[in-house]
Design a protein around this motif. Structure first.
Motif, PDB file in Angstrom:
ATOM      1  N   LEU A 145      -0.878  -1.063   2.717  1.00  0.00           N
ATOM      2  CA  LEU A 145       0.137  -0.814   1.701  1.00  0.00           C
ATOM      3  C   LEU A 145      -0.373  -1.006   0.280  1.00  0.00           C
ATOM      4  N   HIS A 146      -1.539  -1.651   0.124  1.00  0.00           N
ATOM      5  CA  HIS A 146      -2.098  -1.842  -1.219  1.00  0.00           C
ATOM      6  C   HIS A 146      -2.876  -0.627  -1.710  1.00  0.00           C
ATOM      7  N   LYS A 147      -3.047   0.388  -0.859  1.00  0.00           N
ATOM      8  CA  LYS A 147      -3.808   1.575  -1.259  1.00  0.00           C
ATOM      9  C   LYS A 147      -2.996   2.393  -2.271  1.00  0.00           C
ATOM     10  N   ASP A 148      -3.400   2.332  -3.533  1.00  0.00           N
ATOM     11  CA  ASP A 148      -2.601   2.968  -4.576  1.00  0.00           C
ATOM     12  C   ASP A 148      -2.659   4.493  -4.553  1.00  0.00           C
ATOM     13  N   TYR A 149      -3.646   5.068  -3.887  1.00  0.00           N
ATOM     14  CA  TYR A 149      -3.745   6.527  -3.855  1.00  0.00           C
ATOM     15  C   TYR A 149      -2.877   7.139  -2.749  1.00  0.00           C
ATOM     16  N   ILE A 150      -2.193   6.303  -1.967  1.00  0.00           N
ATOM     17  CA  ILE A 150      -1.336   6.799  -0.887  1.00  0.00           C
ATOM     18  C   ILE A 150       0.122   6.724  -1.325  1.00  0.00           C
ATOM     19  N   ALA A 151       0.856   7.816  -1.156  1.00  0.00           N
ATOM     20  CA  ALA A 151       2.296   7.836  -1.438  1.00  0.00           C
ATOM     21  C   ALA A 151       3.027   7.496  -0.143  1.00  0.00           C
ATOM     22  N   PHE A 152       3.467   6.246  -0.022  1.00  0.00           N
ATOM     23  CA  PHE A 152       4.098   5.793   1.210  1.00  0.00           C
ATOM     24  C   PHE A 152       5.560   6.228   1.265  1.00  0.00           C
ATOM     25  N   LYS A 182      10.525 -11.236   1.381  1.00  0.00           N
ATOM     26  CA  LYS A 182      11.241 -11.336   0.121  1.00  0.00           C
ATOM     27  C   LYS A 182      10.573 -10.444  -0.906  1.00  0.00           C
ATOM     28  N   MET A 183      11.351  -9.556  -1.522  1.00  0.00           N
ATOM     29  CA  MET A 183      10.808  -8.637  -2.511  1.00  0.00           C
ATOM     30  C   MET A 183      11.028  -9.174  -3.919  1.00  0.00           C
ATOM     31  N   TYR A 184      10.072  -8.897  -4.799  1.00  0.00           N
ATOM     32  CA  TYR A 184      10.150  -9.303  -6.195  1.00  0.00           C
ATOM     33  C   TYR A 184      10.097  -8.064  -7.079  1.00  0.00           C
ATOM     34  N   GLU A 185      10.856  -8.097  -8.162  1.00  0.00           N
ATOM     35  CA  GLU A 185      10.823  -7.031  -9.156  1.00  0.00           C
ATOM     36  C   GLU A 185      10.186  -7.567 -10.434  1.00  0.00           C
ATOM     37  N   ILE A 186       9.171  -6.855 -10.934  1.00  0.00           N
ATOM     38  CA  ILE A 186       8.518  -7.231 -12.190  1.00  0.00           C
ATOM     39  C   ILE A 186       8.660  -6.063 -13.161  1.00  0.00           C
ATOM     40  N   PHE A 187       9.225  -6.319 -14.329  1.00  0.00           N
ATOM     41  CA  PHE A 187       9.444  -5.284 -15.323  1.00  0.00           C
ATOM     42  C   PHE A 187       8.333  -5.333 -16.372  1.00  0.00           C
ATOM     43  N   VAL A 188       7.762  -4.173 -16.684  1.00  0.00           N
ATOM     44  CA  VAL A 188       6.681  -4.082 -17.668  1.00  0.00           C
ATOM     45  C   VAL A 188       7.023  -3.016 -18.702  1.00  0.00           C
ATOM     46  N   ILE A 202      -2.544  -7.093  -5.901  1.00  0.00           N
ATOM     47  CA  ILE A 202      -3.500  -6.714  -4.864  1.00  0.00           C
ATOM     48  C   ILE A 202      -4.469  -7.861  -4.593  1.00  0.00           C
ATOM     49  N   ASP A 203      -4.999  -8.468  -5.675  1.00  0.00           N
ATOM     50  CA  ASP A 203      -5.969  -9.555  -5.528  1.00  0.00           C
ATOM     51  C   ASP A 203      -5.378 -10.752  -4.794  1.00  0.00           C
ATOM     52  N   ASN A 204      -4.069 -10.947  -4.950  1.00  0.00           N
ATOM     53  CA  ASN A 204      -3.415 -12.103  -4.328  1.00  0.00           C
ATOM     54  C   ASN A 204      -2.690 -11.744  -3.031  1.00  0.00           C
ATOM     55  N   GLY A 205      -2.872 -10.497  -2.571  1.00  0.00           N
ATOM     56  CA  GLY A 205      -2.321 -10.092  -1.283  1.00  0.00           C
ATOM     57  C   GLY A 205      -0.815  -9.992  -1.240  1.00  0.00           C
ATOM     58  N   ILE A 206      -0.157  -9.759  -2.383  1.00  0.00           N
ATOM     59  CA  ILE A 206       1.313  -9.681  -2.389  1.00  0.00           C
ATOM     60  C   ILE A 206       1.816  -8.316  -2.850  1.00  0.00           C
ATOM     61  N   LYS A 207       0.923  -7.319  -2.932  1.00  0.00           N
ATOM     62  CA  LYS A 207       1.319  -6.000  -3.423  1.00  0.00           C
ATOM     63  C   LYS A 207       2.511  -5.404  -2.669  1.00  0.00           C
ATOM     64  N   PRO A 208       2.560  -5.468  -1.319  1.00  0.00           N
ATOM     65  CA  PRO A 208       3.687  -4.851  -0.616  1.00  0.00           C
ATOM     66  C   PRO A 208       5.028  -5.498  -0.932  1.00  0.00           C
ATOM     67  N   ASN A 209       5.034  -6.737  -1.449  1.00  0.00           N
ATOM     68  CA  ASN A 209       6.277  -7.463  -1.703  1.00  0.00           C
ATOM     69  C   ASN A 209       6.735  -7.373  -3.152  1.00  0.00           C
ATOM     70  N   VAL A 210       6.052  -6.579  -3.962  1.00  0.00           N
ATOM     71  CA  VAL A 210       6.357  -6.509  -5.389  1.00  0.00           C
ATOM     72  C   VAL A 210       6.677  -5.071  -5.795  1.00  0.00           C
ATOM     73  N   ASP A 211       7.789  -4.919  -6.488  1.00  0.00           N
ATOM     74  CA  ASP A 211       8.162  -3.611  -7.042  1.00  0.00           C
ATOM     75  C   ASP A 211       7.996  -3.701  -8.560  1.00  0.00           C
ATOM     76  N   ILE A 212       7.018  -2.959  -9.105  1.00  0.00           N
ATOM     77  CA  ILE A 212       6.721  -3.007 -10.545  1.00  0.00           C
ATOM     78  C   ILE A 212       7.464  -1.871 -11.233  1.00  0.00           C
ATOM     79  N   ILE A 213       8.323  -2.220 -12.169  1.00  0.00           N
ATOM     80  CA  ILE A 213       9.223  -1.245 -12.787  1.00  0.00           C
ATOM     81  C   ILE A 213       8.913  -1.155 -14.274  1.00  0.00           C
ATOM     82  N   LYS A 214       8.690   0.059 -14.748  1.00  0.00           N
ATOM     83  CA  LYS A 214       8.429   0.288 -16.177  1.00  0.00           C
ATOM     84  C   LYS A 214       9.744   0.548 -16.894  1.00  0.00           C
ATOM     85  N   PHE A 215       9.922  -0.101 -18.058  1.00  0.00           N
ATOM     86  CA  PHE A 215      11.130   0.130 -18.848  1.00  0.00           C
ATOM     87  C   PHE A 215      10.734   0.188 -20.322  1.00  0.00           C
ATOM     88  N   GLY A 216      11.635   0.680 -21.114  1.00  0.00           N
ATOM     89  CA  GLY A 216      11.374   0.710 -22.550  1.00  0.00           C
ATOM     90  C   GLY A 216      10.606   1.937 -22.978  1.00  0.00           C
TER      91      GLY A 216
END
Length: 216
Positions: A145-152, A182-188, A202-216
């Motif tokens: 799930l950490h493979k960023d080039y794959i659209a899951f 448990k899922m986490y949302e991080i806004f950037v 990715i480095d900390n092995g939590i990529k599948p549990n984090v939804d990174i959302i761009k705003f602004g």
């Protein structure tokens, strides 16, 4: 008409299961040396972390088998592990496909260790970018799930229809792992911050549990 290739789970069955080995049968060896054959051998070497020095075809009166030479040992697919055999079959089909083809692979993770699966996906990604291929596969592996080039996409069956969902919701991870996630949302604010946070996850092995959302 778009060229389409389907690679099913029957490619997981070892050659020895397909053919009854006959006592005294003789295999005729032919070394495969075309440009595509060499690419298959080189890609398989990287995936399996083995230096295959030859990629061959072994034939009898009734069958054709793939074969390789590794560490001065020659063997056909009769003696291959099922995962090793499937890697060669997948690479052969994908590398022989014309540009802009659609490749469909059922259960790509079957018979492969996680590290070999990861290297296979990296090789396929490079091939697809070079040949402008579209590759769609099914999997039950959470490790990729950490493979960023794959659209899951998550396929969810309801009583009425099958839903295709883009986000990796906690309930779907729970179905894969048997554990509640448990899922986490991080806004950037921008793409740079998004990339930095994504790499940290990715480095900390939590990529599948984090939804990174761009705003602004």
């Amino acid at each position: 008409i778009r060229h389409t290739v389907f690679i099913g789970i029957e490619t997981c069955v070892p050659s020895i299961e397909y053919y009854a080995s006959k006592k005294g049968s003789t295999l005729t060896k032919s070394i495969l040396t075309t440009n595509i054959d060499n690419k298959v051998r080189e890609s398989a070497s990287r995936i399996m972390q083995r230096n295959y020095t030859e990629y061959c075809e072994h034939t009898t009166k009734s069958k054709k088998l793939i074969g390789v030479t590794y560490s001065n040992i020659e063997y056909s697919s009769f003696s291959m592990g099922a995962g090793e055999q499937r890697i060669f079959l997948i690479l052969n089909q994908v590398l022989k496909a014309p540009k802009y083809s659609l490749i469909l692979i059922d259960e790509i993770d079957l018979l492969l260790h996680e590290d070999a699966l990861s290297r296979l996906l990296d090789e396929l990604n490079n091939i697809c970018n070079e040949k402008h291929l579209q590759l769609i596969f099914t999997t039950h592996s959470r490790s990729i799930l950490h493979k960023d080039y794959i659209a899951f996409r998550n396929l969810h069956q309801t009583p009425d229809k099958t839903l295709c969902l883009e986000k990796c919701y906690p309930q779907f991870l729970s179905r894969l792992t048997g554990q509640r996630q448990k899922m986490y949302e991080i806004f950037v604010e921008d793409e740079l911050a998004r990339t930095i946070i994504q790499q940290l996850c990715i480095d900390n092995g939590i990529k599948p549990n984090v939804d990174i959302i761009k705003f602004g």
